[in-house]
Structures are given as structure tokens and as C-alpha cells.
Design a protein around this motif. Structure first.
Motif, mmCIF file in Angstrom:
data_model
loop_
_atom_site.group_PDB
_atom_site.id
_atom_site.type_symbol
_atom_site.label_atom_id
_atom_site.label_comp_id
_atom_site.label_asym_id
_atom_site.label_seq_id
_atom_site.Cartn_x
_atom_site.Cartn_y
_atom_site.Cartn_z
ATOM 1 N N PHE A 7 36.399 66.878 64.364
ATOM 2 C CA PHE A 7 37.454 67.337 65.262
ATOM 3 C C PHE A 7 37.702 68.836 65.085
ATOM 4 N N GLU A 8 37.680 69.317 63.856
ATOM 5 C CA GLU A 8 37.948 70.736 63.593
ATOM 6 C C GLU A 8 36.920 71.617 64.293
ATOM 7 N N HIS A 9 35.657 71.206 64.275
ATOM 8 C CA HIS A 9 34.621 72.011 64.916
ATOM 9 C C HIS A 9 34.662 71.901 66.434
ATOM 10 N N LEU A 10 34.939 70.721 66.939
ATOM 11 C CA LEU A 10 34.995 70.544 68.385
ATOM 12 C C LEU A 10 36.247 71.160 68.999
ATOM 13 N N SER A 11 37.255 71.425 68.175
ATOM 14 C CA SER A 11 38.524 71.947 68.703
ATOM 15 C C SER A 11 38.397 73.361 69.256
ATOM 16 N N ILE A 12 37.309 74.077 68.937
ATOM 17 C CA ILE A 12 37.150 75.434 69.477
ATOM 18 C C ILE A 12 36.705 75.406 70.932
ATOM 19 N N VAL A 13 36.284 74.237 71.426
ATOM 20 C CA VAL A 13 35.890 74.115 72.828
ATOM 21 C C VAL A 13 37.161 74.067 73.664
ATOM 22 N N ARG A 14 37.319 75.039 74.562
ATOM 23 C CA ARG A 14 38.554 75.156 75.338
ATOM 24 C C ARG A 14 38.588 74.134 76.468
ATOM 25 N N ASP A 15 39.734 73.535 76.661
ATOM 26 C CA ASP A 15 39.922 72.574 77.746
ATOM 27 C C ASP A 15 40.212 73.352 79.028
ATOM 28 N N PHE A 16 39.382 73.184 80.035
ATOM 29 C CA PHE A 16 39.513 73.922 81.287
ATOM 30 C C PHE A 16 40.593 73.318 82.201
ATOM 31 N N ARG A 17 41.092 72.146 81.862
ATOM 32 C CA ARG A 17 42.020 71.435 82.738
ATOM 33 C C ARG A 17 43.451 71.957 82.593
ATOM 34 N N GLN A 18 44.256 71.780 83.632
ATOM 35 C CA GLN A 18 45.667 72.141 83.571
ATOM 36 C C GLN A 18 46.406 71.103 82.725
ATOM 37 N N ASP A 19 47.271 71.585 81.856
ATOM 38 C CA ASP A 19 47.925 70.701 80.879
ATOM 39 C C ASP A 19 48.614 69.504 81.517
ATOM 40 N N TRP A 20 49.282 69.734 82.624
ATOM 41 C CA TRP A 20 50.076 68.669 83.222
ATOM 42 C C TRP A 20 49.210 67.591 83.874
ATOM 43 N N LYS A 21 47.882 67.870 84.026
ATOM 44 C CA LYS A 21 46.974 66.892 84.615
ATOM 45 C C LYS A 21 46.169 66.122 83.562
ATOM 46 N N VAL A 22 46.397 66.445 82.301
ATOM 47 C CA VAL A 22 45.564 65.874 81.233
ATOM 48 C C VAL A 22 46.155 64.559 80.737
ATOM 49 N N ASP A 23 45.379 63.496 80.863
ATOM 50 C CA ASP A 23 45.742 62.196 80.288
ATOM 51 C C ASP A 23 44.986 61.937 78.990
ATOM 52 N N HIS A 24 43.748 62.429 78.933
ATOM 53 C CA HIS A 24 42.881 62.184 77.777
ATOM 54 C C HIS A 24 42.510 63.529 77.146
ATOM 55 N N LYS A 25 42.843 63.682 75.887
ATOM 56 C CA LYS A 25 42.577 64.942 75.189
ATOM 57 C C LYS A 25 41.077 65.225 75.116
ATOM 58 N N LEU A 26 40.752 66.511 75.164
ATOM 59 C CA LEU A 26 39.349 66.917 75.146
ATOM 60 C C LEU A 26 38.660 66.478 73.851
ATOM 61 N N THR A 27 39.347 66.608 72.718
ATOM 62 C CA THR A 27 38.729 66.206 71.449
ATOM 63 C C THR A 27 38.432 64.709 71.431
ATOM 64 N N ASP A 28 39.287 63.907 72.083
ATOM 65 C CA ASP A 28 39.021 62.475 72.159
ATOM 66 C C ASP A 28 37.770 62.198 72.987
ATOM 67 N N ILE A 29 37.628 62.910 74.104
ATOM 68 C CA ILE A 29 36.463 62.705 74.982
ATOM 69 C C ILE A 29 35.187 63.126 74.272
ATOM 70 N N LEU A 30 35.244 64.251 73.580
ATOM 71 C CA LEU A 30 34.064 64.731 72.857
ATOM 72 C C LEU A 30 33.693 63.783 71.717
ATOM 73 N N PHE A 31 34.695 63.334 70.970
ATOM 74 C CA PHE A 31 34.444 62.413 69.862
ATOM 75 C C PHE A 31 33.871 61.092 70.382
ATOM 76 N N LEU A 32 34.442 60.587 71.459
ATOM 77 C CA LEU A 32 33.926 59.364 72.077
ATOM 78 C C LEU A 32 32.481 59.545 72.505
ATOM 79 N N THR A 33 32.163 60.675 73.120
ATOM 80 C CA THR A 33 30.803 60.922 73.614
ATOM 81 C C THR A 33 29.807 60.960 72.470
ATOM 82 N N VAL A 34 30.145 61.679 71.396
ATOM 83 C CA VAL A 34 29.235 61.756 70.245
ATOM 84 C C VAL A 34 28.994 60.361 69.661
ATOM 85 N N CYS A 35 30.060 59.613 69.445
ATOM 86 C CA CYS A 35 29.926 58.281 68.842
ATOM 87 C C CYS A 35 29.141 57.336 69.749
ATOM 88 N N ALA A 36 29.406 57.400 71.059
ATOM 89 C CA ALA A 36 28.723 56.513 71.994
ATOM 90 C C ALA A 36 27.241 56.822 72.082
#
Length: 374
Positions: A7-36
Motif C-alpha cells: 500500500f505504501e508504494h502504490l499510494s504514490i499513484v495519484r487518483d485522477f477521480r473527483q473526491d466526491w465521485k469516489v466509492d472505491h479507493k484507488l489503493t483498494d483497486i490496485l491491491f485487488l488487481t495485483v492479488c487477482a
């Protein structure tokens, strides 16, 4: 490597989405993708399926407040995040996991993602730096064409700390600018020579005809291996210091110290090889190498094919991937590189890449072992 470190390393990837539209955190999506992807997923649908099956495990290790994101959300986010930032996170992670030593060989080679083309773009080409000693990808850059490797290689070298290592490249990378860049990085080069460097190749052909190679009285090294139908392959390696024409060429090729020649012959033990079964290749290096060290170094270069490209094709189905929208193919390629490094370094389960991926998909305990492999 634990989840927190990832998570610490992936956290430097900036989320391009507007905060108020975000339901799923970027770190969660990245972590899910790596594990899957580790667990066998090769596309957006399969990543969602993997998350749904292991939802309780993910909730225990990430936030996932809104549950598992849909395939459309995963596809959109992974196709839009900044590839340069994902690459930066990847390289920082590699530096944390492994410290390169002076004895390491860094093999640099490119691979085309054959089905990543579209009407607007040709298939992308990824140039990777592979640590032979550690069996990990240190970094990679994208080009649009294989011919662009010449400009991509210095860009890749700029990102890496390769001081003290020996960098190996095929003939495409045999360029004076690349040799200079390697030397400036505090490393040494071992470059294959072909017709793209006419004067250099001509000097090798002039001074190392086949009779001279076979009668070589200097440092040499021979290997013999049995192959199919009772045939055998014999490889002769010789090295030499600079002399005659090569002394003058040394002013063009910064730091050049060693000339290397490999001769590959195939025949039956009782026969002499014919001309069609003899192959001669030429090399230059800025490092003083014995014939045996030279042999080991050029054989090590092909680990990038056997331990990286082959695994990506056979174990991760990379050449069959139709991911292509926006930066999705490049970002997914980086995720595969991350996963192949993790899977290759997990040693407790004795199986190939495909079996390890299936095991990680079935066993959360084994998935955790893979995540901790670096």
C-alpha cells in the motif's frame, strides 16, 4: 513484502477521480488487481470475480467500505491512472525489496504485447530490465515500436540504480550512446555486435575468421550438450584484449576492454558440422572478462527470455490479452511484471507459474505467501 508495504508504494499513484465521485479507493483497486492477477485473473471481469469470491479476505486487509468494485470501475480506473506514476511505484518497490550488487547481470530486452493494437495504435512494446541474480523485473518502459528500443533503453537506464552491475543487450542495443549511458551509470556493458555497427563487425570478421577461432591459443572455454536424435551442440567461447583495428574503435566505444566471440556448432558425435550448423556471434564489453565469465554472462542474458517473457506468455497469457483502451494495456503489463516477480520468488510450492497462480486463487494462505515473497 506485507500488505502495508504494498500500500505504501502504490499510494504514490495519484487518483485522477473527483473526491466526491469516489466509492472505491484507488489503493483498494490496485491491491485487488495485483492479488487477482496473482490468483489467475487475466481480465477485468475475472478481477471482479476474484474479489467477490475472496471479499471477506479483502475486507480484512483493506478498507473496501463499498465492497468489491465492478469490472467497469476496475477497467476505467486501471486504464486512466498515470503509467509513469505506476512505474515509479514499481521501481521504488523493487529498490526496497532488493539491493543490486556488483556481481549482478542486468539483462535488457523488449517484448511486444501482440494483441494490444487498435485502429489508432500499433501493438505496444515493453522494454524490461531483468535482474538475473534475483529473478525480478527492475523496471520497464513502453515504446510504440520495436525499433524504438534504441531511445527507450537510455530512458530505462535513467530510472535505475545499476552501479557495479554488468548490463547485457542484444544487437539492437549496440549503440555508442547506450554504451556511454551505461558507463555514466557506474555499470559495465556487454553488447552483441551485428551489421548495424558496420566498422565494428568488419573488424571482427577480418581478425576472427573461423580458422583463427578454431586455432585460438588465448583464453577459451568449451561446453558440450546432447540434443535430440543423438546430436550434440558444442559452444566455443574466446576472449581477447583490444588489438590493431579495435584499438582505434575503442575511442568510439567508451571503456571497451574485452572482445568476445562465441561459436555454436551442431552435429552428431561422429560427424563434422556443416556450414549451416555453425553460428558465430561477436561481442564487446567494458569489463575484463575471462572466456568462462563471458560464456556465463551471455548465457545469463537469455534468462530474460526464459524467466520473464516465457512466463508472461505461457503463465500469464500476455500475448492473448485484448486489453487496449487508453493506458490499460501498459498498466496491466506493469501489474503482470510485478506479479511474475512475486510468483517467481515464492519457493515453498514446487510448481510452474500456472500452478502457482491456480494455487493462489484457491488458497488465501498461499496468496499471502506469494505477497510476502519479496
Amino acid at each position: 513484502m506485507d500488505k502495508k508495504s504494498l500500500f505504501e508504494h502504490l499510494s504514490i499513484v495519484r487518483d485522477f477521480r473527483q473526491d466526491w465521485k469516489v466509492d472505491h479507493k484507488l489503493t483498494d483497486i490496485l491491491f485487488l488487481t495485483v492479488c487477482a492477477v496473482i490468483g489467475g485473473a487475466d481480465g477485468w471481469d475475472e478481477i471482479e470475480d476474484f474479489g467477490q469470491i475472496h471479499e471477506s479476505w479483502f475486507r480484512a486487509r483493506g478498507e473496501f467500505e463499498q465492497g468489491i468494485p465492478s469490472r467497469d470501475t476496475i477497467r476505467r480506473v486501471m486504464s486512466k491512472i498515470n503509467p509513469a506514476k505506476l512505474q515509479q511505484a514499481f521501481i521504488a518497490w523493487m529498490k526496497t525489496c532488493h539491493e543490486l550488487t556488483g556481481g549482478d547481470i542486468i539483462a535488457i530486452d523488449g517484448k511486444t504485447l501482440r494483441r494490444s493494437f487498435s485502429k489508432e495504435h500499433s501493438a505496444i512494446h515493453m522494454v524490461s530490465a531483468f535482474s538475473v541474480k534475483n529473478s525480478i523485473v527492475l523496471g520497464q518502459v513502453k515504446t510504440e515500436e520495436k525499433s524504438n528500443e534504441i531511445t527507450a533503453i537510455p530512458e530505462l537506464l535513467e530510472l535505475l540504480d545499476i552501479s557495479g552491475c554488468l548490463v547485457t543487450l542484444d544487437a539492437m542495443g549496440c549503440q555508442t550512446k547506450i554504451a556511454n549511458k551505461i558507463i555514466e551509470s557506474g555499470a559495465d556493458y556487454l553488447l552483441a555486435v551485428k551489421g548495424n555497427q558496420g566498422r565494428l563487425e568488419e573488424a571482427f570478421i577480418k581478425h576472427f575468421p573461423m580458422p583463427a577461432i578454431l586455432a585460438w591459443s588465448g583464453d577459451s572455454y568449451v561446453t558440450t550438450n546432447k540434443i535430440e536424435h543423438g546430436r550434440q551442440e558444442q559452444r566455443l567461447y574466446i576472449t581477447s584484449e583490444l588489438f590493431d583495428d579495435f584499438v582505434d574503435l575503442g575511442f568510439e566505444w567508451r571503456g571497451m576492454k574485452t572482445l568476445g566471440i562465441s561459436m555454436y556448432m551442431r552435429s552428431k558425435p561422429e560427424e563434422k558440422p556443416n556450414a549451416d550448423e555453425i553460428f558465430i556471434r561477436y561481442y564487446i564489453s567494458s569489463r575484463t572478462l575471462s572466456a568462462e565469465q563471458f560464456a556465463e554472462s551471455i548465457r545469463s542474458h537469455w534468462h530474460v527470455e526464459n524467466k520473464l517473457h516465457y512466463k508472461l506468455d505461457v503463465g500469464f497469457n500476455e500475448d492473448q490479452s485484448r486489453i487496449r483502451a487508453d493506458d490499460g494495456s501498459e498498466n496491466f503489463a506493469r501489474i503482470r511484471h510485478m506479479c511474475v516477480s512475486l510468483i517467481s520468488n515464492e519457493k515453498t510450492f514446487k510448481g510452474g507459474v500456472k500452478r502457482k497462480r491456480k494455487m493462489a486463487g484457491m488458497s488465501e494462505a498461499y496468496l499471502e505467501k506469494v505477497l510476502a515473497a519479496l
